[in-house]
Write a protein that holds these residues in place. Structure first.
Motif, PDB file in Angstrom:
ATOM      1  N   ASP A 186       0.821   3.425   2.136  1.00  0.00           N
ATOM      2  CA  ASP A 186       1.174   3.682   3.533  1.00  0.00           C
ATOM      3  C   ASP A 186       2.102   2.616   4.114  1.00  0.00           C
ATOM      4  O   ASP A 186       2.505   2.717   5.274  1.00  0.00           O
ATOM      5  CB  ASP A 186      -0.097   3.761   4.386  1.00  0.00           C
ATOM      6  CG  ASP A 186      -0.959   4.963   4.028  1.00  0.00           C
ATOM      7  OD1 ASP A 186      -0.379   6.017   3.695  1.00  0.00           O
ATOM      8  OD2 ASP A 186      -2.195   4.846   4.077  1.00  0.00           O
ATOM      9  N   SER A 187       2.438   1.605   3.321  1.00  0.00           N
ATOM     10  CA  SER A 187       3.385   0.585   3.785  1.00  0.00           C
ATOM     11  C   SER A 187       4.727   1.235   4.076  1.00  0.00           C
ATOM     12  O   SER A 187       5.175   2.135   3.352  1.00  0.00           O
ATOM     13  CB  SER A 187       3.578  -0.497   2.731  1.00  0.00           C
ATOM     14  OG  SER A 187       2.383  -1.208   2.489  1.00  0.00           O
ATOM     15  N   THR A 188       5.397   0.786   5.136  1.00  0.00           N
ATOM     16  CA  THR A 188       6.718   1.333   5.439  1.00  0.00           C
ATOM     17  C   THR A 188       7.780   0.603   4.626  1.00  0.00           C
ATOM     18  O   THR A 188       7.595  -0.550   4.215  1.00  0.00           O
ATOM     19  CB  THR A 188       7.054   1.192   6.930  1.00  0.00           C
ATOM     20  OG1 THR A 188       7.054  -0.195   7.291  1.00  0.00           O
ATOM     21  CG2 THR A 188       6.036   1.950   7.782  1.00  0.00           C
TER      22      THR A 188
ATOM     23  N   SER B 253       0.853  -1.189   0.000  1.00  0.00           N
ATOM     24  CA  SER B 253       0.000   0.000   0.000  1.00  0.00           C
ATOM     25  C   SER B 253       0.886   1.235   0.000  1.00  0.00           C
ATOM     26  O   SER B 253       2.087   1.149   0.279  1.00  0.00           O
ATOM     27  CB  SER B 253      -0.932   0.014   1.217  1.00  0.00           C
ATOM     28  OG  SER B 253      -0.222   0.398   2.390  1.00  0.00           O
TER      29      SER B 253
ATOM     30  N   THR C 162       7.538   5.782   4.378  1.00  0.00           N
ATOM     31  CA  THR C 162       6.529   5.010   3.660  1.00  0.00           C
ATOM     32  C   THR C 162       6.772   5.050   2.149  1.00  0.00           C
ATOM     33  O   THR C 162       7.560   5.858   1.647  1.00  0.00           O
ATOM     34  CB  THR C 162       5.119   5.568   3.926  1.00  0.00           C
ATOM     35  OG1 THR C 162       5.062   6.928   3.452  1.00  0.00           O
ATOM     36  CG2 THR C 162       4.774   5.524   5.404  1.00  0.00           C
TER      37      THR C 162
ATOM     38  N   THR D 170       9.815   5.154   9.935  1.00  0.00           N
ATOM     39  CA  THR D 170       8.449   5.526   9.526  1.00  0.00           C
ATOM     40  C   THR D 170       8.354   5.887   8.046  1.00  0.00           C
ATOM     41  O   THR D 170       7.272   6.256   7.574  1.00  0.00           O
ATOM     42  CB  THR D 170       7.931   6.711  10.359  1.00  0.00           C
ATOM     43  OG1 THR D 170       8.703   7.887  10.061  1.00  0.00           O
ATOM     44  CG2 THR D 170       8.010   6.409  11.846  1.00  0.00           C
TER      45      THR D 170
ATOM     46  N   HIS E  37       4.644   6.145   0.044  1.00  0.00           N
ATOM     47  CA  HIS E  37       4.175   7.477  -0.378  1.00  0.00           C
ATOM     48  C   HIS E  37       5.295   8.502  -0.289  1.00  0.00           C
ATOM     49  O   HIS E  37       5.479   9.316  -1.207  1.00  0.00           O
ATOM     50  CB  HIS E  37       2.994   7.908   0.506  1.00  0.00           C
ATOM     51  CG  HIS E  37       2.613   9.351   0.343  1.00  0.00           C
ATOM     52  ND1 HIS E  37       1.788   9.808  -0.675  1.00  0.00           N
ATOM     53  CD2 HIS E  37       2.968  10.455   1.065  1.00  0.00           C
ATOM     54  CE1 HIS E  37       1.642  11.118  -0.570  1.00  0.00           C
ATOM     55  NE2 HIS E  37       2.345  11.539   0.474  1.00  0.00           N
TER      56      HIS E  37
END
Length: 347
Positions: free
Chosen positions: A79-81, A77, A98, A96, A100
């Motif tokens: 938002d996956s790290t 996703s 991501t 943290t 994104h």
């Protein structure tokens, strides 16, 4: 209109000795398809429509689409790290970070070629010979153990290393080598049958060699100035017509679904007034309306600009096998297109 654009290109070419191809298409009509200079100066082989050009960072958009395809398939996703997507240790990176943040150049990680402090891309290969850089993991020693440049999300910092990491995520999630993935899942689906990631020591036919011109009139090719093979931060070869096909495939949702295409084309971070960055794509606004989606690339012996204009569906591609020239041609074409009044739609 067609004659005006071509006349403008001819004038610009005579001033800057542009070497490459300029291509303009509106819907199914090709308005401009002109080429200048030599793909191979030694053999006097001219550039032409079918010539394959390096596009440097212009292909970061391909990397973003690969990531979006994996998101669409539910494998990752936005938002996956990074640490959850990639089995590689980065001892000093913020945990943290991501996907994104990597896509939007806001991760804060160090870059292996930091354009804020470095001027000459060739300096990279003094300690790390370019002929050893053949796959994505070969880039890791250039930045893997460095400290963060800034806090996550603090600011936009154009970052090649971030896109190397995204390519490694694609490899781990898909099980394919990154270049194989893009050629199969993006180029083939878009009908870009002449495009690919070609190694400098095994180039196919119809390649435009990249030329670096010196002030004294001498020149050299760029084969010792870039990695042997391109990857997720840049270095694919395309034809101008293939790039036109790419824009059509992207905007017609042939590569990713409409919802995720809209996410890719969202202005996620402001770079400067009226200039924004989406996922792998630059976005310009005028009076708060999106006027242009575009990509660009610069390497020694390469300059490239390409754009899609949503209010008119014009697709413009300018490929050059010299370090400069594409920007001036692109700007001239845009100025000619701007003389036409389009109905604006709100975004």
């Amino acid at each position: 209109m067609k004659l005006n654009i071509i006349d403008r290109i001819e004038n610009l070419q005579s001033n800057n000795q542009f070497s490459g191809t300029a291509f303009v298409k509106n819907e199914d009509q090709v308005l401009v398809d002109v080429s200048y200079g030599f793909a191979n100066r030694s053999e006097q082989i001219k550039n032409q429509t079918e010539t394959r050009y390096g596009i440097a960072s212009g292909c970061k958009l391909f990397t973003s689409i690969a990531i979006c395809q994996l998101v669409e398939e539910g494998k990752i996703s936005f938002d996956s790290t990074l640490r959850d997507c990639l089995d590689v240790k980065f001892p000093h990176f913020d945990e943290t970070i991501t996907i994104h943040r990597l896509l939007t150049h806001t991760s804060g990680i160090p870059d292996y070629f930091d354009e804020e402090v470095m001027d000459d891309f060739e300096d990279l290969w003094i300690k790390n010979p370019m002929y050893h850089i053949r796959c994505l993991k070969d880039f890791l020693p250039l930045f893997q153990n460095e400290n963060m440049k800034s806090a996550v999300g603090e600011r936009f910092h154009y970052n090649n290393a971030g896109y190397i990491l995204l390519g490694l995520v694609v490899e781990q999630a898909s099980g394919f080598a990154f270049t194989d993935y893009v050629e199969k899942r993006i180029f083939k689906k878009a009908g870009m049958l002449d495009s690919g990631y070609f190694a400098f020591d095994s180039l196919p036919e119809r390649i435009a060699l990249g030329y670096i011109d010196n002030s004294d009139g001498t020149w050299k090719t760029n084969i010792y100035s870039l990695p042997v093979r391109g990857g997720s931060d840049g270095g694919a070869f395309v034809t101008a017509t293939d790039m036109g096909r790419f824009w059509e495939a992207l905007m017609n949702h042939q590569l990713i679904n409409k919802s995720i295409t809209n996410q890719l084309l969202t202005a996620h971070t402001e770079v400067k007034e009226d200039s924004f960055y989406g996922y792998g794509v630059w976005i310009e606004k005028h009076e708060n309306l999106i006027s242009k989606y575009h990509v660009m690339g610069y390497d020694p012996g390469v300059s490239f600009h390409s754009a899609y204009f949503p209010n008119s569906s014009f697709k413009v591609v300018v490929c050059s096998n010299k370090s400069r020239g594409a920007f001036d041609i692109m700007k001239g074409i845009e100025e000619e297109l701007s003389k036409i009044t389009f109905n604006k739609t709100s975004i």
